[in-house]
Design a protein around this motif. Structure first.
Motif, PDB file in Angstrom:
ATOM      1  N   THR A 197      -3.245   1.647  41.292  1.00 35.81           N
ATOM      2  CA  THR A 197      -3.761   1.863  39.934  1.00 35.81           C
ATOM      3  C   THR A 197      -5.020   2.734  39.946  1.00 35.81           C
ATOM      4  O   THR A 197      -5.064   3.751  39.244  1.00 35.81           O
ATOM      5  N   LEU A 444       3.593   7.574  24.434  1.00 30.08           N
ATOM      6  CA  LEU A 444       3.005   6.999  25.643  1.00 30.08           C
ATOM      7  C   LEU A 444       2.689   5.535  25.382  1.00 30.08           C
ATOM      8  O   LEU A 444       1.942   5.203  24.460  1.00 30.08           O
ATOM      9  N   GLU A 446       0.862   2.574  27.084  1.00 28.74           N
ATOM     10  CA  GLU A 446      -0.060   2.321  28.192  1.00 28.74           C
ATOM     11  C   GLU A 446      -1.234   1.485  27.687  1.00 28.74           C
ATOM     12  O   GLU A 446      -1.839   1.803  26.654  1.00 28.74           O
ATOM     13  N   ASP A 447      -1.584   0.407  28.410  1.00 30.32           N
ATOM     14  CA  ASP A 447      -2.682  -0.453  27.977  1.00 30.32           C
ATOM     15  C   ASP A 447      -3.940  -0.283  28.810  1.00 30.32           C
ATOM     16  O   ASP A 447      -5.020  -0.709  28.405  1.00 30.32           O
ATOM     17  N   ASN A 448      -3.837   0.331  30.000  1.00 29.84           N
ATOM     18  CA  ASN A 448      -4.992   0.485  30.879  1.00 29.84           C
ATOM     19  C   ASN A 448      -5.795   1.728  30.474  1.00 29.84           C
ATOM     20  O   ASN A 448      -5.246   2.841  30.405  1.00 29.84           O
ATOM     21  N   ASN A 451      -5.812   4.636  33.076  1.00 32.33           N
ATOM     22  CA  ASN A 451      -4.530   5.341  33.113  1.00 32.33           C
ATOM     23  C   ASN A 451      -4.309   6.144  31.841  1.00 32.33           C
ATOM     24  O   ASN A 451      -3.746   7.245  31.875  1.00 32.33           O
ATOM     25  N   LEU A 452      -4.737   5.597  30.702  1.00 29.14           N
ATOM     26  CA  LEU A 452      -4.594   6.302  29.420  1.00 29.14           C
ATOM     27  C   LEU A 452      -5.406   7.590  29.433  1.00 29.14           C
ATOM     28  O   LEU A 452      -4.929   8.645  28.997  1.00 29.14           O
ATOM     29  N   ARG A 470      -0.234   0.578  22.632  1.00 29.81           N
ATOM     30  CA  ARG A 470      -1.053  -0.140  23.606  1.00 29.81           C
ATOM     31  C   ARG A 470      -0.344  -1.341  24.209  1.00 29.81           C
ATOM     32  O   ARG A 470      -0.885  -2.005  25.084  1.00 29.81           O
ATOM     33  N   ASP A 490       4.668   2.291  30.501  1.00 26.53           N
ATOM     34  CA  ASP A 490       4.079   1.488  31.573  1.00 26.53           C
ATOM     35  C   ASP A 490       4.851   0.163  31.670  1.00 26.53           C
ATOM     36  O   ASP A 490       5.181  -0.447  30.650  1.00 26.53           O
ATOM     37  N   MET A 493       2.522  -4.509  30.715  1.00 22.58           N
ATOM     38  CA  MET A 493       1.745  -4.462  29.468  1.00 22.58           C
ATOM     39  C   MET A 493       1.769  -5.834  28.812  1.00 22.58           C
ATOM     40  O   MET A 493       2.673  -6.637  29.065  1.00 22.58           O
ATOM     41  N   SER A 520       4.920   2.692  36.931  1.00 24.30           N
ATOM     42  CA  SER A 520       4.477   1.447  37.553  1.00 24.30           C
ATOM     43  C   SER A 520       3.922   1.699  38.939  1.00 24.30           C
ATOM     44  O   SER A 520       4.327   2.630  39.636  1.00 24.30           O
ATOM     45  N   LYS A 542       3.218   5.046  40.575  1.00 23.57           N
ATOM     46  CA  LYS A 542       1.813   5.440  40.587  1.00 23.57           C
ATOM     47  C   LYS A 542       1.328   5.490  42.026  1.00 23.57           C
ATOM     48  O   LYS A 542       1.790   4.702  42.843  1.00 23.57           O
TER      49      LYS A 542
END
Length: 563
Positions: A197, A444, A446-448, A451-452, A470, A490, A493, A520, A542
């Motif tokens: 990550t 997209l 993505e919650d991080n 990464n966002l 999100r 992602d 999440m 992932s 990732k």
């Protein structure tokens, strides 16, 4: 009527039997006698031999530790011999006259009766395992039934309690080992996710920075950062590869390929390094290696890269690294591909060679060692080669160089053209502004935040705008409200994870027919399979690289244009 031994005048001994009749008159006075004397030497010797034989048999039976029963054909116990069995000792008398089927535990009665009757019918030994005792202490017996004669059956029971205890301990040990293996796999998967990550951000930013205008000094610094990141990623990959091999979770993926062409491609990767070090790197081929074969070309290339890379690394200036490829027919279309990598490098001490393929083992293991690496390359190569039906051998002489040989089994291909794995596809060096060539409406999920931020920069570099979700539930709602061409999803999440969201999106009919790419840090094969089973079209591990992301978007465009 009497018997006695008589010594004849010639000195030989005979056994005589005499029947004597004494005659008396009416007053009881002895008048004489009448007798018959018979030589019974032969009969006497036969009888003595029979007695001795019976004694030997009785001694044999008496010293057998097993339990011997004799039955009628109906299973009634007629006789019993109990050896030195602490649980059954001194209870033999109570068995006589009882039915065998009443003596065994109720839950084993049917099985025992079946084996007994089958032995009687087929006149062949039948075996059954019996457990006798209570919940606190039990004895286990292996009982063999067989016919003694036309009217009798016999069984020999062997105490196997200690064997069962050992087997139980072995099973428990195996279960413990399985649990330890699963725990290790889970730890490695979590470790991979946690490390990948932040590395996703590190290497992604490096890719983006590489696309900008830099002076020579900045470019040099960036190259050092990039090489360090790639080395770290390579070490993580080695650890996970070896873990997957150990757990039996690695699979072979067959492709049609030309062995000679593939070797040339892999060796070309090291030409620059070899030239820089002043090392001569040369290849030679058996003509048959230019024929098309079927096999896992990616794993074969992985082994070649490892062995050739090692050879170049450990060979100094003016040295030679020679790679030879040969083909040998085993039977029909089945062939052995043999590869030999010979170098004039530093060599390996003879006592170290057997341990070279041990995981994490390095000949020079001091903190100041000259050659860096994870110590897993040869261990992985050996396992991969064995998985493909071959073997890896090593020979070396200190100061004079080494020879690494490996062989794998391949099948002659029926297709005319090679089918290249995804890793062999052409990669562009620059994808800046590719959105004009391959337009797409992107969502997209993505919650991080890290990464966002990275994905925003990457998609911006490629020229794409996007909608943001999100969590998985928001992604489903976005698809309900508007149409998208691609979802970058992602997997991990909140609310709904990426897999659950993909399943829900596929239920939305026409709107759900969107190209879903899973993102992932989980890299095991089962993670890929779960993503595909959930309805995802593709999967990216990732850290996500700019070129790889661009290729996936291009794949969608090419797939759309082919419809």
């Amino acid at each position: 009527d009497l018997e006695y031994d008589f010594k004849k005048p010639d000195g030989s001994n005979v056994r005589l039997r005499v029947f004597e009749k004494l005659v008396y008159d009416e007053l009881g006075r002895f008048n004489g006698g009448l007798g018959i004397c018979t030589d019974i030497t032969a009969q006497f010797e036969s009888k003595q031999e029979l007695i001795e034989s019976e004694e030997r048999l009785q001694n044999l039976i008496g010293n057998i530790p097993d339990i011997i029963f004799t039955y009628s054909n109906d299973g009634v116990v007629l006789d019993a011999h109990i050896g030195d069995q602490k649980f059954l000792k001194n209870v033999s008398g109570s068995f006589l006259g009882q039915s065998l089927f009443d003596l065994v535990p109720a839950q084993q009665k049917e099985q025992t009766q079946f084996s007994f009757n089958l032995a009687r019918k087929t006149e062949q030994i039948q075996t059954v395992d019996l457990s006798i005792g209570d919940r606190y202490e039990s004895q286990y017996f292996e009982v063999r039934f067989f016919p003694l004669d036309a009217n009798h059956m016999m069984s020999i029971a062997k105490d196997i309690t200690s064997q069962r205890i050992w087997e139980k301990g072995l099973v428990e040990a195996m279960n413990s080992a399985d649990q330890a293996s699963r725990a290790k796999s889970e730890f490695l998967a979590n470790m991979s996710h946690e490390i990948r990550t932040p590395m996703n951000g590190l290497l992604g930013i490096i890719d983006l920075l590489d696309q900008t205008q830099l002076d020579s000094e900045q470019q040099q610094y960036l190259e050092i950062i990039k090489n360090s990141g790639n080395s770290l990623l390579s070490i993580i990959k080695d650890i996970l590869d070896y873990s997957k091999i150990e757990a039996g979770k690695i699979e072979l993926n067959t492709h049609v390929f030309c062995p000679a062409d593939e070797l040339n491609k892999q060796v070309q990767i090291f030409y620059g390094l070899a030239q820089k070090k002043g090392v001569i790197l040369e290849t030679s081929f058996d003509p048959r290696t230019q024929e098309l074969m079927e096999g896992d070309v990616e794993k074969i290339n992985q082994v070649i890269l490892n062995l050739v890379g090692n050879a170049v690394k450990f060979t100094s200036k003016d040295g030679i690294v020679a790679v030879r490829l040969e083909m040998e027919t085993i039977s029909g279309d089945i062939n052995f591909l043999r590869c030999t990598i010979r170098d004039s490098g530093i060599g390996i001490p003879a006592e170290e060679i057997p341990r070279l393929t041990d995981p994490f083992y390095q000949v020079e293991s001091s903190s100041s060692r000259s050659y860096q690496g994870s110590g897993l390359g040869l261990a992985i190569a050996k396992k991969v080669v064995e998985l493909m039906g071959g073997e890896l051998t090593i020979s070396s002489e200190l100061g004079k160089g080494s020879v690494f040989k490996f062989s794998v089994i391949l099948k002659k291909a029926t297709e005319k053209d090679p089918i290249l794995p995804s890793s062999e596809k052409h990669i562009r060096t620059s994808w800046n502004g590719m959105s004009t060539e391959f337009p797409a409406r992107i969502l997209l999920a993505e919650d991080n935040d890290l990464n966002l931020q990275l994905m925003t920069l990457m998609l911006g570099q490629l020229g794409y705008e996007f909608e943001l979700a999100r969590n998985g539930q928001e992604a489903v709602e976005h698809v309900r409200r508007q149409e998208f061409d691609i979802i970058l999803m992602d997997v991990q999440m909140p609310v709904l994870n990426g897999l659950q969201a993909a399943i829900e999106i596929r239920k939305l009919g026409k709107k759900g027919e969107v190209f879903i790419i899973g993102l992932s840090a989980n890299v095991f094969d089962e993670d890929h399979k779960k993503a595909l089973d959930a309805g995802m079209d593709s999967y990216l591990n990732k850290p996500i690289r700019l070129n790889t992301l661009a290729e996936k978007i291009r794949d969608y465009s090419l797939k759309l244009s082919s419809k």
